[in-house]
Scaffold this motif. Structure first.
Motif, mmCIF file in Angstrom:
data_model
loop_
_atom_site.group_PDB
_atom_site.id
_atom_site.type_symbol
_atom_site.label_atom_id
_atom_site.label_comp_id
_atom_site.label_asym_id
_atom_site.label_seq_id
_atom_site.Cartn_x
_atom_site.Cartn_y
_atom_site.Cartn_z
ATOM 1 N N VAL A 190 7.946 65.332 16.369
ATOM 2 C CA VAL A 190 8.330 66.404 17.092
ATOM 3 C C VAL A 190 9.977 65.563 17.536
ATOM 4 O O VAL A 190 10.543 65.096 17.508
ATOM 5 C CB VAL A 190 7.550 66.452 18.533
ATOM 6 C CG1 VAL A 190 6.470 67.016 18.316
ATOM 7 C CG2 VAL A 190 7.924 65.438 19.286
ATOM 8 N N LYS A 250 14.099 65.933 13.234
ATOM 9 C CA LYS A 250 12.900 66.834 12.674
ATOM 10 C C LYS A 250 12.102 66.439 11.406
ATOM 11 O O LYS A 250 11.376 65.789 11.753
ATOM 12 C CB LYS A 250 12.252 67.155 13.818
ATOM 13 C CG LYS A 250 10.579 67.694 13.916
ATOM 14 C CD LYS A 250 10.301 68.709 14.720
ATOM 15 C CE LYS A 250 11.094 70.029 14.584
ATOM 16 N NZ LYS A 250 10.059 70.576 15.916
ATOM 17 N N GLU A 286 15.741 71.958 21.662
ATOM 18 C CA GLU A 286 14.715 72.480 21.590
ATOM 19 C C GLU A 286 13.732 72.978 23.047
ATOM 20 O O GLU A 286 12.588 73.788 22.924
ATOM 21 C CB GLU A 286 13.798 71.368 20.452
ATOM 22 C CG GLU A 286 14.106 71.580 19.390
ATOM 23 C CD GLU A 286 14.998 72.020 19.263
ATOM 24 O OE1 GLU A 286 15.972 72.198 18.080
ATOM 25 O OE2 GLU A 286 16.079 70.838 19.798
ATOM 26 N N LEU A 325 9.555 71.669 22.683
ATOM 27 C CA LEU A 325 9.745 70.516 22.229
ATOM 28 C C LEU A 325 8.195 69.556 22.970
ATOM 29 O O LEU A 325 6.950 69.101 22.508
ATOM 30 C CB LEU A 325 10.539 68.732 23.362
ATOM 31 C CG LEU A 325 11.219 67.953 21.895
ATOM 32 C CD1 LEU A 325 12.752 67.662 21.814
ATOM 33 C CD2 LEU A 325 10.030 67.447 22.009
ATOM 34 N N CYS A 373 8.794 60.955 18.987
ATOM 35 C CA CYS A 373 10.050 61.823 19.658
ATOM 36 C C CYS A 373 11.262 61.789 19.335
ATOM 37 O O CYS A 373 12.050 60.634 19.346
ATOM 38 C CB CYS A 373 9.558 62.198 20.960
ATOM 39 S SG CYS A 373 10.914 63.178 22.192
ATOM 40 N N GLN A 389 15.731 62.371 18.562
ATOM 41 C CA GLN A 389 16.783 62.890 18.854
ATOM 42 C C GLN A 389 17.678 62.424 18.554
ATOM 43 O O GLN A 389 17.999 61.336 18.334
ATOM 44 C CB GLN A 389 16.664 63.565 20.746
ATOM 45 C CG GLN A 389 16.628 62.391 21.214
ATOM 46 C CD GLN A 389 15.452 62.324 21.848
ATOM 47 O OE1 GLN A 389 14.462 62.985 22.261
ATOM 48 N NE2 GLN A 389 14.663 60.893 22.050
ATOM 49 N N ASN A 426 18.370 67.772 24.931
ATOM 50 C CA ASN A 426 16.393 67.523 24.571
ATOM 51 C C ASN A 426 16.624 66.179 24.315
ATOM 52 O O ASN A 426 15.214 65.474 24.908
ATOM 53 C CB ASN A 426 17.434 66.809 22.386
ATOM 54 C CG ASN A 426 16.690 67.932 22.018
ATOM 55 O OD1 ASN A 426 15.151 68.795 21.953
ATOM 56 N ND2 ASN A 426 17.798 68.594 20.733
ATOM 57 N N GLY A 440 12.917 66.647 25.991
ATOM 58 C CA GLY A 440 11.845 65.731 25.502
ATOM 59 C C GLY A 440 11.822 63.724 26.018
ATOM 60 O O GLY A 440 10.599 63.717 26.313
#
Length: 418
Positions: free
Chosen positions: A225, A231, A333, A337, A354, A356, A363, A367
């Motif tokens: 993600v 991603k 996101e 997320l 995760c 970024q 994020n 995140g």
């Protein structure tokens, strides 16, 4: 800095370059745009030259996706493969609070510095931020592009579940490539053919992937993600999916339709919270109803014709948040997320990467921020955040991934022992 418009006269003679992100989706979308008269090409150049071109013409504090996309464009234009006076560039422009809204202006500034300021830049945006007389969305183009995204999500989902277990190396890719060719041929024969044959094609896709000979071994499942470009783009995440496959994992990446649904849902929430057109809200709600219908159709076809797991419906994934994060968190996101993390965990994929860009503050908040709360709610959640940046070393990223996989294998062994 004067904007160079992409005109109707340019449409017939100019090649439109698009940065690479989703190979399957973009292959189909490229063909749809070509059928509507656009000479579109998805760039495949990558490596040190692309990153260096980005660093040369974009400030190094700028988002990593902007640096790579702009670097990919300028590297391609300077390669000699294209007539720069017959080439245009297409880039998305979100229109929200994310810095991605400024990528267009950063690209134009970079082109000026590189002596290429005459190259037209097309903004692909849903909010009317910029318009070009030579680039218009017709209803048929929108519908065919939407179906291409649905097909792309289905092919990506089945490919990710089949490839780690294939007995004959390359069998999954052969099925994937064949269906991209079939759908392309259908679009070419009649633009609406893949639309009319949607259910039939779904059955055929599911059955063909089910027919791939696969082993029965158990593999570590890892979800990915994060920020949308990093991603999905293999260049943006240093070929993360290939690395995880090489480590003996099954990779699960949520589809693009979830992100587009999130964008629509956020707009509905804005109207509910701050006011706006009731008609626009009605249209957006009907659009979400259509997406929900297609999600059911796709899930039914996958379950009925194969043993693969369909994706969870978007609104179900949203409902899992249950107070974990506010729905007002919609930069980057946003709440999508952590919703995707929960969707993965609820479906049995407790190991999550995760990803970024290093400088993407939104994020990092949505995140990294919820990870502690997620671990409290799901004790087996094994989540590792990985930053991507020109200065980030691949060795460090892969070492962190290997540590995450070591924990995943320990957890798997403990569950078997129990």
């Amino acid at each position: 800095m004067q904007r160079v418009e992409f005109t109707r006269e340019m449409r017939d003679t100019y090649t439109v370059l698009v940065p690479d992100m989703l190979p399957v989706h973009f292959a189909l979308l490229k063909n749809v745009f070509r059928l509507h008269g656009y000479r579109m090409e998805v760039l495949k150049n990558e490596g040190a030259d692309v990153a260096n071109a980005g660093l040369k013409y974009v400030h190094n504090d700028t988002c990593y996706p902007a640096l790579l996309c702009i670097g990919q464009f300028i590297d391609a234009l300077e390669s000699g493969r294209y007539d720069v006076h017959k080439t245009a560039l297409l880039l998305t422009q979100t229109g929200g609070g994310c810095r991605a809204s400024n990528y267009i202006h950063l690209l134009r500034k970079a082109l000026e510095k590189a002596g290429l300021g005459f190259v037209p830049v097309i903004s692909l945006n849903p909010s009317g931020l910029e318009k070009n007389s030579g680039f218009q969305f017709t209803p048929s183009l929108l519908i065919e592009a939407l179906y291409s995204i649905f097909y792309g999500d289905v092919l990506m989902l089945l490919k990710n579940q089949a490839e780690p277990y294939e007995v004959q190396p390359g069998a999954t890719k052969a099925v994937l490539d064949r269906w991209v060719e079939i759908l392309t041929e259908q679009f070419g024969r009649h633009a609406w053919l893949p639309v009319v044959r949607f259910r039939r094609n779904l059955r055929g896709i599911a059955r063909d992937f089910e027919a791939i000979e696969r082993t029965k071994e158990e593999k570590i499942k890892v979800g990915i993600v994060g920020e949308i470009y990093v991603k999905y783009s293999s260049m943006g995440n240093n070929h993360l999916e290939q690395f995880l496959l090489g480590q003996g994992c099954e990779v699960d990446v949520p589809g693009l339709m979830g992100f587009l649904s999130y964008c629509v849902e956020v707009r509905i929430d804005d109207i509910n919270l701050y006011g706006g057109s009731r008609f626009a809200r009605w249209v957006l709600r009907r659009a979400m109803d259509v997406v929900t219908h297609f999600e059911r159709v796709i899930a039914k076809a996958i379950r009925k014709n194969s043993g693969y797991r369909p994706a969870e419906p978007f609104r179900v994934a949203k409902s899992h948040l249950n107070g974990l994060i506010g729905l007002g968190c919609k930069m980057g996101e946003g709440w999508l997320l952590p919703a995707e993390m929960i969707e993965l965990i609820e479906s049995g994929v407790t190991n999550i990467v995760c990803v970024q860009p290093f400088g993407c503050l939104p994020n990092h908040i949505v995140g990294k921020g919820p990870i502690h709360a997620l671990r409290e709610r799901y004790p087996l959640a094994n989540i590792v955040p990985i930053d991507y940046d020109p200065s980030a070393t691949r060795v460090n990223q892969e070492n962190r991934l290997k540590l995450m996989l070591a924990v995943a294998r320990e957890n798997a062994a403990s569950e078997k022992g129990a």
